[in-house]
Scaffold this motif. Structure first.
Motif, PDB file in Angstrom:
ATOM      1  N   LEU A  36       0.822  -1.207   0.000  1.00 40.43           N
ATOM      2  CA  LEU A  36       0.000   0.000   0.000  1.00 40.43           C
ATOM      3  C   LEU A  36       0.862   1.265   0.000  1.00 40.43           C
ATOM      4  N   THR A  37       1.933   1.241   0.780  1.00 38.97           N
ATOM      5  CA  THR A  37       2.846   2.385   0.816  1.00 38.97           C
ATOM      6  C   THR A  37       3.509   2.580  -0.539  1.00 38.97           C
ATOM      7  N   LYS A  85       0.937   4.076  -2.904  1.00 38.69           N
ATOM      8  CA  LYS A  85       0.732   5.488  -2.586  1.00 38.69           C
ATOM      9  C   LYS A  85       1.893   6.332  -3.103  1.00 38.69           C
ATOM     10  N   ASP A  86       3.131   5.868  -2.892  1.00 42.54           N
ATOM     11  CA  ASP A  86       4.306   6.596  -3.374  1.00 42.54           C
ATOM     12  C   ASP A  86       4.306   6.677  -4.898  1.00 42.54           C
ATOM     13  N   LEU A 123       1.688   6.570  -6.932  1.00 40.21           N
ATOM     14  CA  LEU A 123       0.647   7.503  -7.382  1.00 40.21           C
ATOM     15  C   LEU A 123       1.028   8.958  -7.108  1.00 40.21           C
ATOM     16  N   ARG A 124       1.757   9.180  -6.045  1.00 42.67           N
ATOM     17  CA  ARG A 124       2.206  10.538  -5.740  1.00 42.67           C
ATOM     18  C   ARG A 124       3.209  11.005  -6.800  1.00 42.67           C
TER      19      ARG A 124
END
Length: 110
Positions: A87-88, A91-92, A94-95
């Motif tokens: 998940l991290t 998220k990274d 997509l950022r």
């Protein structure tokens, strides 16, 4: 305003689900699904997702009250299987690489 428990209870009732039989069929105690819908209960998100999937209820609708495209439920379902590290990483990613609109798409998002 309805909370997720009310929406889940209403959806199960509309499908004429017998809660005790359904609960046992999922491998829970006969009163587990009924208890998870009571105010003050704090069931795990994976248990709620499992109930929604087994009953054919929209997970997104239960939690948001919005009836969306079934594709969103699939994304939520898959994301619930990811580890914290995955998940991290997502998220990274997509950022660093935000989604951009796709020409001709219905929502303008890809």
């Amino acid at each position: 305003m309805d909370d997720w428990r009310t929406r889940m209870r209403t959806e199960l009732a509309a499908k004429e689900v017998k809660i005790t039989v359904f609960s046992e069929g999922l491998g829970y105690s006969r009163d587990y699904v009924g208890r998870m819908m009571k105010l003050g209960s704090n069931p795990g998100i994976t248990d709620v997702l499992r109930v929604c999937e087994a009953a054919g209820i929209s997970f997104v609708y239960v939690f948001t009250g919005k009836r969306d495209d079934p594709a969103y439920d699939g994304v939520i379902s898959e994301m619930s299987k990811l580890s914290q590290e995955e998940l991290t990483a997502l998220k990274d990613h997509l950022r660093e690489n935000p989604l951009t609109p796709v020409a001709g798409s219905k929502t303008g998002k890809r």
